[in-house]
Design a protein around this motif. Structure first.
Motif, PDB file in Angstrom:
ATOM      1  N   GLY A  31       0.844  -1.183   0.000  1.00 18.00           N
ATOM      2  CA  GLY A  31       0.000   0.000   0.000  1.00 18.00           C
ATOM      3  C   GLY A  31       0.880   1.235   0.000  1.00 18.00           C
ATOM      4  N   LEU A  32       0.784   2.054  -1.049  1.00 18.58           N
ATOM      5  CA  LEU A  32       1.592   3.269  -1.162  1.00 18.58           C
ATOM      6  C   LEU A  32       0.767   4.448  -0.649  1.00 18.58           C
ATOM      7  N   ILE A  33       1.233   5.076   0.427  1.00 15.29           N
ATOM      8  CA  ILE A  33       0.481   6.162   1.033  1.00 15.29           C
ATOM      9  C   ILE A  33       1.334   7.426   1.114  1.00 15.29           C
ATOM     10  N   GLY A  34       0.681   8.547   1.287  1.00 12.11           N
ATOM     11  CA  GLY A  34       1.334   9.852   1.363  1.00 12.11           C
ATOM     12  C   GLY A  34       0.346  10.913   0.933  1.00 12.11           C
ATOM     13  N   ARG A  35       0.557  12.146   1.381  1.00 13.21           N
ATOM     14  CA  ARG A  35      -0.358  13.220   1.054  1.00 13.21           C
ATOM     15  C   ARG A  35      -0.348  13.502  -0.440  1.00 13.21           C
ATOM     16  N   LEU A 140       3.820  -7.136 -11.926  1.00 15.92           N
ATOM     17  CA  LEU A 140       3.518  -6.102 -10.940  1.00 15.92           C
ATOM     18  C   LEU A 140       2.307  -5.298 -11.384  1.00 15.92           C
ATOM     19  N   LEU A 141       1.270  -5.273 -10.535  1.00 19.85           N
ATOM     20  CA  LEU A 141       0.090  -4.442 -10.775  1.00 19.85           C
ATOM     21  C   LEU A 141       0.302  -3.087 -10.106  1.00 19.85           C
ATOM     22  N   LEU A 142       0.222  -2.019 -10.877  1.00 19.96           N
ATOM     23  CA  LEU A 142       0.280  -0.666 -10.342  1.00 19.96           C
ATOM     24  C   LEU A 142      -1.122  -0.075 -10.416  1.00 19.96           C
ATOM     25  N   LEU A 143      -1.763   0.089  -9.268  1.00 22.04           N
ATOM     26  CA  LEU A 143      -3.163   0.507  -9.224  1.00 22.04           C
ATOM     27  C   LEU A 143      -3.289   1.858  -8.537  1.00 22.04           C
ATOM     28  N   ASP A 144      -3.648   2.869  -9.309  1.00 22.96           N
ATOM     29  CA  ASP A 144      -3.817   4.226  -8.783  1.00 22.96           C
ATOM     30  C   ASP A 144      -5.308   4.518  -8.673  1.00 22.96           C
ATOM     31  N   ILE A 169       1.857  -6.296  -6.103  1.00 19.85           N
ATOM     32  CA  ILE A 169       0.902  -5.198  -6.270  1.00 19.85           C
ATOM     33  C   ILE A 169       1.455  -3.969  -5.544  1.00 19.85           C
ATOM     34  N   ILE A 170       1.312  -2.800  -6.170  1.00 18.78           N
ATOM     35  CA  ILE A 170       1.452  -1.534  -5.441  1.00 18.78           C
ATOM     36  C   ILE A 170       0.135  -0.788  -5.629  1.00 18.78           C
ATOM     37  N   LEU A 171      -0.488  -0.431  -4.511  1.00 20.78           N
ATOM     38  CA  LEU A 171      -1.843   0.112  -4.528  1.00 20.78           C
ATOM     39  C   LEU A 171      -1.878   1.508  -3.924  1.00 20.78           C
TER      40      LEU A 171
END
Length: 496
Positions: A31-35, A140-144, A169-171
């Motif tokens: 899970g990629l998080i950040g403002r 690799l799934l890149l899901l924005d 996965i990077i979500l």
């Protein structure tokens, strides 16, 4: 596997992140998080070689393939199924059944699969792009923001697919509950750096918060000790017997790394401007309301509902059934085929529509656009509203044309804030907002003293806000006098 080493990038002289180092290991779901604006989407572009870093390298395992959910639409085939299956190479040409299965899970009927994809709404077109990505089966799934424009049924289906996905996965998503149900690790972009930990978003946020508390305590203690040392130096450096010790302390202070005070991180922090409603009558009522875009198919048929003081009503159901249309009808943007809508003279509505951000004037600044809600409001109040929407100081002078989707959503919310209202119409307001902004919005809606009518597919939002529901299910529209948990227990979905 992917190895990121010393990755750095800046835009227009502003450093986005510097010397990022982390690995994406086999079967990790991150899970990629950040403002908003910290570089999440930029990282995705770097990973698929759309842009180059200023410094650093990205190393891939041999024959490693990354696929990204495209937000821009570019279709070349005449049917949806042909468009989705266009990603299949000659070795997989007989796997059309997989494309059909994916489309069915995303809510497309067999008849719709044979229609031109360009005839469908933007939300459905994004779903077609999602189907293409899943059928591609990359390493690799890149899901924005994959849940934007998905209904509750499609979100549940996608969750199952991603939980069972056997590769990486990077979500990116504003839906914390959705993310936490899928990921094995969290990667946080914070203050220009990256931190990756096993576990969910709560764990990494708690650790960062604790680290920053320790940093501030250490900084204050260091500042206190440096001050005492400097006072000793100033007092005794002129004394011959202590001159050498004073010089030693001076050198010690010069070599010591001075901890700087951490800058304040802006948060979306606001409340809707409530206009008192002192009538005992309902704010809005429909009588035998019917509407359809053609005479053969009605989206809404003889529908009756009331919005009373203090109601928090969520509109739920599959995409394409008429949820947004109901809001447009009640806001009198479109006319019903039959029936009528009665709005009390004291009712004042604030309306956030899915497509309203496209109506923002591209040539205006943020300040000018927010001010246009009421040009009689004092500049100080407009500036204060801009600041509440995280556009403080010179940021309020940015043009609408250069803003991201999340920034445009905040501008629309800012326009609503300036107007005193007692009834909010909100059509999927969390799309394009980051997690922190979504939670601030949810708290503002929860604490609003007026009434709310909201379209949402976010179950966490839905469970927290709604005390009543309007439900599109099993080919009809009906009211449910209770919350979402009670609906699931007593009636449950018929459309699966």
């Amino acid at each position: 596997m992917i190895r990121i080493k010393d990755l750095s990038i800046s835009f227009a002289g502003n450093e986005l992140f510097s010397k990022a180092n982390f690995n994406i290991n086999p079967k990790e779901k991150i899970g990629l998080i950040g403002r908003n604006g910290t570089g999440k989407s930029t990282l995705f572009k770097l990973l698929i070689n759309q842009i180059d870093p200023d410094y650093g390298i990205i190393e891939y395992s041999k024959n490693y393939k990354a696929g990204i959910l495209e937000q821009h639409i570019k279709f070349t085939k005449d049917t949806i199924i042909d468009e989705v299956c266009s990603v299949l190479n000659s070795e997989r040409q007989y796997e059309i059944w997989k494309g059909e299965k994916i489309l069915n899970g995303l809510g497309f009927t067999e008849n719709e699969m044979l229609q031109d994809p360009k005839l469908f709404s933007g939300g459905f077109q994004v779903k077609i792009n999602l189907a293409k990505l899943l059928l591609l089966e990359p390493n690799l799934l890149l899901l924005d923001e994959p849940t934007n424009y998905l209904d509750i049924h499609s979100i549940k289906w996608l969750k199952k697919i991603l939980i069972s996905w056997e590769s990486e996965i990077i979500l990116i998503t504003h839906d914390r509950a959705f993310m936490d149900s899928i990921i094995t690790h969290t990667l946080n972009i914070h203050r220009g750096g990256f931190k990756k930990l096993p576990g969910n978003t709560k764990k990494i946020k708690e650790q960062i918060q604790q680290e920053e508390i320790i940093h501030e305590k250490t900084r204050l203690n260091q500042e206190k000790n440096r001050k005492k040392t400097q006072e000793w130096i100033d007092r005794f450096k002129s004394k011959a017997t202590l001159a050498s010790r004073a010089q030693s302390k001076i050198k010690m202070l010069e070599k010591q790394e001075v901890l700087s005070k951490l800058s304040e991180i802006e948060n979306l922090n606001f409340e809707f401007n409530y206009l008192n409603y002192n009538s005992k009558e309902c704010l809005l009522e429909t009588n035998n309301l019917s509407f359809g875009y053609n005479d053969n198919k009605f989206l809404i048929n003889n529908f009756n509902t009331k919005i009373n003081k203090g109601d928090k009503i969520c509109i739920i159901g599959k995409n394409g059934k008429g949820k947004s249309t109901l809001l447009k009808l009640l806001h009198k943007e479109v006319n019903p085929c039959s029936g009528n809508i009665t709005t009390h003279s004291k009712t004042e509505i604030g309306y956030f529509g899915q497509m309203n951000i496209d109506r923002l004037s591209k040539n205006k600044t943020i300040y000018e656009e927010i001010q246009s809600a009421d040009d009689k409001i004092l500049e100080t109040k407009v500036r204060k509203t801009c600041a509440h929407m995280m556009f403080s100081g010179d940021l309020a002078d940015k043009k609408i044309s250069v803003l991201s989707g999340g920034e445009k959503s905040r501008v629309m919310l800012g326009k609503i804030l300036l107007k005193p209202v007692n009834l909010l119409f909100l059509d999927e307001p969390t799309n394009h907002l980051d997690m922190e902004s979504t939670e601030s919005l949810m708290n503002a809606v929860y604490n609003f003293s007026g009434s709310v009518l909201m379209v949402t597919h976010d179950e966490y939002f839905l469970k927290k806000i709604a005390n009543k529901l309007i439900i599109y299910d099993n080919g009809k529209v009906f009211n449910f006098n209770g919350n979402y948990k009670e609906f699931c227990k007593k009636i449950g979905w018929k459309d699966l």
